[in-house]
Design an enzyme around this catalytic site. Sequence first.
Site, short mmCIF file in Angstrom:
data_model
loop_
_atom_site.label_atom_id
_atom_site.label_comp_id
_atom_site.label_asym_id
_atom_site.label_seq_id
_atom_site.Cartn_x
_atom_site.Cartn_y
_atom_site.Cartn_z
N GLU A 239 -7.52 3.97 6.42
CA GLU A 239 -8.96 3.48 5.31
C GLU A 239 -9.08 1.97 5.46
O GLU A 239 -9.87 1.15 5.44
CB GLU A 239 -8.13 3.87 4.30
N HIS A 240 -7.70 1.27 5.46
CA HIS A 240 -7.24 -0.42 5.00
C HIS A 240 -7.08 -0.34 6.60
O HIS A 240 -6.16 -0.16 6.99
CB HIS A 240 -6.33 -0.41 4.18
N ASP B 62 -9.40 -3.24 -3.02
CA ASP B 62 -8.59 -2.54 -3.89
C ASP B 62 -8.58 -3.24 -5.45
O ASP B 62 -9.34 -2.43 -6.14
CB ASP B 62 -7.18 -2.83 -4.34
N HIS C 144 -46.99 29.06 10.57
CA HIS C 144 -46.67 27.93 11.07
C HIS C 144 -48.44 28.02 11.70
O HIS C 144 -48.76 26.62 11.44
CB HIS C 144 -45.75 27.54 11.73
N GLN D 80 0.82 -0.77 -0.01
CA GLN D 80 0.13 0.06 -0.39
C GLN D 80 1.03 0.92 0.06
O GLN D 80 0.81 2.22 -0.80
CB GLN D 80 -0.75 0.07 1.45
N HIS E 134 1.44 3.35 -3.94
CA HIS E 134 0.36 4.26 -3.83
C HIS E 134 1.18 5.46 -4.06
O HIS E 134 0.61 6.48 -5.01
CB HIS E 134 -0.70 4.21 -3.12
#
Length: 486
Positions: A371-372, A405, A465, A303, A306
């Site tokens: 995230e993961h 992924d 109202h 990862q 990335h």
Amino acid sequence: MPANWSRETRRDWASAARHRKIDESACEHCIRSQKNVPSESSPDNNRPFGGFTVVRYIKNGASVETVATEDAKTRALVEAMLGEIQQRGDAAVREYSDRLDHWSPKSFRLTRSEIDACYEALPRQAIDDITFAQTQVRNFAEVQRRSMRDVEVETLPGVVLGHKNIPVASVGCYVPGGKYPLVASAHMSVVTAKVAGVPRVIAAAPPFAGKPAPAIIVAMDLAGADEIYVLGGVQAVGAMAIGTESIAPVDMLVGPGNAFVAEAKRQLFGRVGIDLFAGPTETLVIADDSVDGEICAADLLGQAEHGPTSPAVLVTCSEKLALATIAEVERQLTILPTAGVASVAWRDYGQVILCDTDEEMVQVADELASEHVQVMTRDPDFFLARMRIFGALFLGPLTIVAYGDKVIGTNHTLPTKKAARYTGGLWVGKFLKTCTYQRVTTPEASALIGEYCSRLCALEGFMGHKEQADIRVRRHGSGRQRAVAP
């Protein structure tokens, strides 16, 4: 170090620091339990480290101050770019594309013949693999869609309430592709939007190696994109959200991207809807000594490649595994083809955090809000049952983040930068607006609800109202129901 640490504890920290295993400054970053934390002056001598729940940072990443400085620079740059796109439309988009991606075609939108040429550039196996992956994503999205039901119920005699799940009218899907052609992002966004029933789905991806990325274009087309643009970065999401002379604006932006794309989505939110803030990839590996350093290192670097700002974190209760993983990362970086990127991410954003128990690992993982989260322990279900803050979980050593992924079927567009505290990832429900409706079917019901409404409006001072309700009570009520508040 805290003054109450024992001679043995001080010796262990000093030894580790000498061997560069533990940053001495990490003492200042120790995480204490949220409840019943003893003071340094009143330690619990039956627990290590004087009663503190101590989390040792064997390797630390960039400081909060460094990250904040970079974020501020990104905000200013993106704000200026979006302002130019707002003012000058296509001309600004073309200038940014030419300057940043060296890409200035006659039209950023691909024709049918240009799309077909991308099919011809791919081997049959690649097209079959894309089709297989999209089938998995579509199947799971359809299951999710079926879980969302329209409802209608009579809550009182003559009072009917309901909601409808209505697809967003138009969506812009961003597919990253400057550094790597992220084919899977087309499945995750376009396929899911189409399953939700979005009528107009447009997709944009940057050029790759000076031309459209064939695999991305084919994936967009197979997924059902109505318009395909070869356009990247802030200029792409800005054009889709703001609109230009040649690109009609959308109602919603989705898709992952780098820090600049994520910031552009943040600044455009409100003008359009967004899925979530999906910036640079984050990965957290939770492991015990049931696995080894080789597999942990591979999953961290898988990862980290990335991008240079992608955090990769190991949380473990095994110091042996922690040190073995650090050594194995260094070894694998000597042979990994993407080491040029992954090594920078590991150097600047990599962390190794040592805990005492599984419970502490849960606490640290929830604080990181990654995230993961890949769980490789003897009892992964322990973490599934207890963790509350994460983008997606990958349970057991047979389940890897790369499956999610690329192909397994769950969506890979997930929250980053601690957004997992308040949202999950992209899914079919993100493309649906759950809109309520109500219907009063009898005069008696209108008068009954009107009587309560009138008094509640008077309580708040909303006299207009109140009159809305009073008219219905006067016309349809009788007896007690006509005695509305003055």
